[in-house]
Design a protein around this motif. Structure first.
Motif, PDB file in Angstrom:
ATOM      1  N   VAL A   6       0.835  -1.196   0.000  1.00 46.00           N
ATOM      2  CA  VAL A   6       0.000   0.000   0.000  1.00 46.00           C
ATOM      3  C   VAL A   6       0.871   1.247   0.000  1.00 46.00           C
ATOM      4  O   VAL A   6       0.602   2.228  -0.699  1.00 46.00           O
ATOM      5  CB  VAL A   6      -0.930   0.016   1.231  1.00 46.00           C
ATOM      6  N   THR A   7       1.941   1.200   0.767  1.00 44.79           N
ATOM      7  CA  THR A   7       2.785   2.387   0.846  1.00 44.79           C
ATOM      8  C   THR A   7       3.535   2.623  -0.469  1.00 44.79           C
ATOM      9  O   THR A   7       3.928   3.740  -0.756  1.00 44.79           O
ATOM     10  CB  THR A   7       3.785   2.296   2.015  1.00 44.79           C
ATOM     11  N   LYS A   8       3.726   1.562  -1.251  1.00 47.56           N
ATOM     12  CA  LYS A   8       4.346   1.744  -2.570  1.00 47.56           C
ATOM     13  C   LYS A   8       3.464   2.598  -3.467  1.00 47.56           C
ATOM     14  O   LYS A   8       3.920   3.215  -4.415  1.00 47.56           O
ATOM     15  CB  LYS A   8       4.577   0.380  -3.232  1.00 47.56           C
ATOM     16  N   GLN A   9       2.189   2.591  -3.134  1.00 45.30           N
ATOM     17  CA  GLN A   9       1.204   3.351  -3.882  1.00 45.30           C
ATOM     18  C   GLN A   9       1.347   4.854  -3.602  1.00 45.30           C
ATOM     19  O   GLN A   9       1.072   5.675  -4.451  1.00 45.30           O
ATOM     20  CB  GLN A   9      -0.162   2.822  -3.426  1.00 45.30           C
ATOM     21  N   PHE A  10       1.814   5.201  -2.396  1.00 50.60           N
ATOM     22  CA  PHE A  10       1.908   6.610  -2.013  1.00 50.60           C
ATOM     23  C   PHE A  10       3.329   7.131  -2.217  1.00 50.60           C
ATOM     24  O   PHE A  10       4.059   7.347  -1.262  1.00 50.60           O
ATOM     25  CB  PHE A  10       1.463   6.793  -0.569  1.00 50.60           C
ATOM     26  N   THR A  11       3.687   7.312  -3.479  1.00 52.97           N
ATOM     27  CA  THR A  11       5.064   7.695  -3.796  1.00 52.97           C
ATOM     28  C   THR A  11       5.264   9.204  -3.820  1.00 52.97           C
ATOM     29  O   THR A  11       6.385   9.681  -3.773  1.00 52.97           O
ATOM     30  CB  THR A  11       5.465   7.112  -5.165  1.00 52.97           C
ATOM     31  N   THR A  12       4.161   9.960  -3.905  1.00 54.88           N
ATOM     32  CA  THR A  12       4.287  11.425  -3.904  1.00 54.88           C
ATOM     33  C   THR A  12       3.313  12.021  -2.894  1.00 54.88           C
ATOM     34  O   THR A  12       2.324  11.388  -2.518  1.00 54.88           O
ATOM     35  CB  THR A  12       3.936  12.031  -5.287  1.00 54.88           C
ATOM     36  N   ASP A  13       3.589  13.249  -2.463  1.00 49.17           N
ATOM     37  CA  ASP A  13       2.702  13.933  -1.521  1.00 49.17           C
ATOM     38  C   ASP A  13       1.324  14.154  -2.127  1.00 49.17           C
ATOM     39  O   ASP A  13       0.322  14.173  -1.412  1.00 49.17           O
ATOM     40  CB  ASP A  13       3.319  15.273  -1.095  1.00 49.17           C
ATOM     41  N   ASP A  14       1.304  14.290  -3.455  1.00 49.11           N
ATOM     42  CA  ASP A  14       0.039  14.495  -4.151  1.00 49.11           C
ATOM     43  C   ASP A  14      -0.889  13.295  -3.983  1.00 49.11           C
ATOM     44  O   ASP A  14      -2.089  13.441  -3.737  1.00 49.11           O
ATOM     45  CB  ASP A  14       0.332  14.731  -5.633  1.00 49.11           C
ATOM     46  N   PRO A  80       7.531  15.386   4.719  1.00 47.16           N
ATOM     47  CA  PRO A  80       6.658  15.050   3.588  1.00 47.16           C
ATOM     48  C   PRO A  80       5.593  14.028   3.994  1.00 47.16           C
ATOM     49  O   PRO A  80       5.845  13.168   4.837  1.00 47.16           O
ATOM     50  CB  PRO A  80       7.610  14.433   2.565  1.00 47.16           C
ATOM     51  N   LEU A  81       4.433  14.134   3.388  1.00 49.12           N
ATOM     52  CA  LEU A  81       3.349  13.201   3.700  1.00 49.12           C
ATOM     53  C   LEU A  81       3.739  11.759   3.380  1.00 49.12           C
ATOM     54  O   LEU A  81       3.299  10.822   4.057  1.00 49.12           O
ATOM     55  CB  LEU A  81       2.090  13.577   2.907  1.00 49.12           C
ATOM     56  N   THR A  82       4.585  11.579   2.370  1.00 50.55           N
ATOM     57  CA  THR A  82       5.012  10.215   2.014  1.00 50.55           C
ATOM     58  C   THR A  82       5.696   9.539   3.203  1.00 50.55           C
ATOM     59  O   THR A  82       5.514   8.359   3.451  1.00 50.55           O
ATOM     60  CB  THR A  82       6.001  10.236   0.827  1.00 50.55           C
ATOM     61  N   LYS A  83       6.474  10.324   3.974  1.00 54.37           N
ATOM     62  CA  LYS A  83       7.159   9.761   5.149  1.00 54.37           C
ATOM     63  C   LYS A  83       6.172   9.478   6.278  1.00 54.37           C
ATOM     64  O   LYS A  83       6.297   8.493   6.993  1.00 54.37           O
ATOM     65  CB  LYS A  83       8.264  10.705   5.631  1.00 54.37           C
ATOM     66  N   TRP A  84       5.194  10.350   6.422  1.00 53.53           N
ATOM     67  CA  TRP A  84       4.137  10.104   7.417  1.00 53.53           C
ATOM     68  C   TRP A  84       3.420   8.794   7.106  1.00 53.53           C
ATOM     69  O   TRP A  84       3.207   7.968   7.984  1.00 53.53           O
ATOM     70  CB  TRP A  84       3.096  11.229   7.385  1.00 53.53           C
ATOM     71  N   PHE A  85       3.056   8.617   5.852  1.00 50.85           N
ATOM     72  CA  PHE A  85       2.323   7.415   5.456  1.00 50.85           C
ATOM     73  C   PHE A  85       3.161   6.163   5.701  1.00 50.85           C
ATOM     74  O   PHE A  85       2.674   5.153   6.192  1.00 50.85           O
ATOM     75  CB  PHE A  85       1.909   7.503   3.972  1.00 50.85           C
ATOM     76  N   MET A  86       4.446   6.258   5.337  1.00 56.63           N
ATOM     77  CA  MET A  86       5.350   5.129   5.558  1.00 56.63           C
ATOM     78  C   MET A  86       5.462   4.816   7.051  1.00 56.63           C
ATOM     79  O   MET A  86       5.410   3.662   7.465  1.00 56.63           O
ATOM     80  CB  MET A  86       6.737   5.474   4.973  1.00 56.63           C
ATOM     81  N   ALA A  87       5.583   5.870   7.859  1.00 55.16           N
ATOM     82  CA  ALA A  87       5.726   5.690   9.307  1.00 55.16           C
ATOM     83  C   ALA A  87       4.482   5.026   9.909  1.00 55.16           C
ATOM     84  O   ALA A  87       4.586   4.124  10.746  1.00 55.16           O
ATOM     85  CB  ALA A  87       5.982   7.041   9.976  1.00 55.16           C
ATOM     86  N   ILE A  88       3.306   5.441   9.459  1.00 50.96           N
ATOM     87  CA  ILE A  88       2.063   4.850   9.980  1.00 50.96           C
ATOM     88  C   ILE A  88       2.015   3.361   9.627  1.00 50.96           C
ATOM     89  O   ILE A  88       1.718   2.515  10.471  1.00 50.96           O
ATOM     90  CB  ILE A  88       0.813   5.571   9.414  1.00 50.96           C
TER      91      ILE A  88
END
Ligand SMILES: [Zn+2]
Length: 314
Positions: A6-14, A80-88
């Motif tokens: 799932v996190t591979k899906q969130f590669t950009t802040d957009d 960056p939001l990408t790092k937040w998502f990865m951290a979660i």
């Protein structure tokens, strides 16, 4: 599908913003200030790490600007939001918990950032009842026991080794259902009794060992529906055992001693919450990711200032 996919899906802040928008506004963008659905989109030239998707309320009395992260924890961060998502995702997946040091290595951020991130995400990993104030009762067969954690060894100026008082954690689990860890300051009947009554449904079947406290408690509140296992004789006879809660305790302890090394009394409730939250959602990791993210976007429940004042000075 695993969380890491799932996190591979969130590669950009957009892409992260898209997800937050869908979560926050499932029925279309609404003004975060007045709730109006009449909003216009403002296009802004993108600077480095700047959130570019801005909305403007077109109501005469309001007219304020906002974004998908307005009023949320993500608005007050330079990460960056990408790092937040990865951290979660990382914390949701870490069965035994994740230390700030591990987070630092995974994300390639400095220790302080990693530490802060862990604390804020952990704060969002709370059972619904703690956020809304309503506690659902455990029912069916409920295994109950207590365990002891911590207790620093004191050696300074003493001829003998003395331990600090350990923290007490009450554990309750519905067989095949929900787990709860409640830290308390003492293992006295007067302290344990109200906690058990607050969490266990009066029609449940109580399963404990034969210690004095549960013998009395069971007789008082669960007459005819209290099963006890004598641990000096056996660890379990058929259904008569407390292995489920013992296993949950060992997971909590492996987390506390393995990932965090030590947990101060002040932070123990937060760790206990995190573990039961993750345990109760272990079979639905994607839902756990969404629920955690959702809690983080609830600005009013998790104000940034409150969080930082809670965790600062440690
Ligand atoms: Zn408005």
């Amino acid at each position: 599908m695993k969380l890491i996919d799932v996190t591979k899906q969130f590669t950009t802040d957009d892409k992260c913003l898209d997800y937050i928008e869908k979560m926050r506004w499932p029925h279309g963008v609404g003004c975060v200030h007045c709730g109006s659905m009449s909003v216009s989109t403002i296009t802004r030239t993108a600077g480095k790490n700047k959130r570019t998707r801005i909305y403007q309320c077109v109501e005469k009395e309001c007219g304020k600007q906002f974004s998908a992260t307005s009023g949320t924890i993500f608005n007050d961060t330079h990460l960056p939001l990408t790092k937040w998502f990865m951290a979660i995702a990382l914390i949701c997946e870490a069965k035994k918990g994740l230390s700030a040091l591990q987070m630092q290595r995974h994300l390639g951020v400095n220790y302080r950032t990693a530490w802060h991130l862990c604390h804020r995400i952990r704060e969002a990993m709370q059972e619904g009842g703690l956020l809304t104030g309503e506690v659902t009762l455990l029912t069916g067969v409920v295994e109950t026991d207590e365990t002891y954690v911590g207790g620093k060894v004191k050696r300074k100026g003493r001829p003998y080794v003395k331990r600090d008082k350990k923290d007490v954690v009450i554990g309750m689990i519905e067989r095949g259902g929900k787990l709860r860890f409640i830290p308390v300051k003492d293992n006295k009947m007067s302290i344990i009794e109200p906690v058990l009554r607050e969490h266990i449904s009066a029609d449940a079947t109580l399963q404990t060992d034969e210690s004095a406290i549960y013998t009395i408690f069971g007789t008082r509140h669960f007459p005819g529906r209290h099963r006890m296992i004598n641990h000096t004789r056996s660890y379990g006879i058929g259904d008569n055992h407390t292995n489920t809660i013992e296993n949950a305790f060992s997971l909590l302890k492996r987390g506390i001693y393995g990932s965090f090394h030590k947990v101060s009394t002040k932070h123990l409730p937060r760790y206990c919450n995190e573990f039961s939250y993750r345990f109760n959602r272990r079979k639905e990791q994607l839902a756990m990711f969404d629920a955690t993210l959702k809690n983080l976007t609830r600005g009013e429940v998790l104000p940034y200032k409150k969080l930082t004042s809670q965790v600062s000075g440690t």
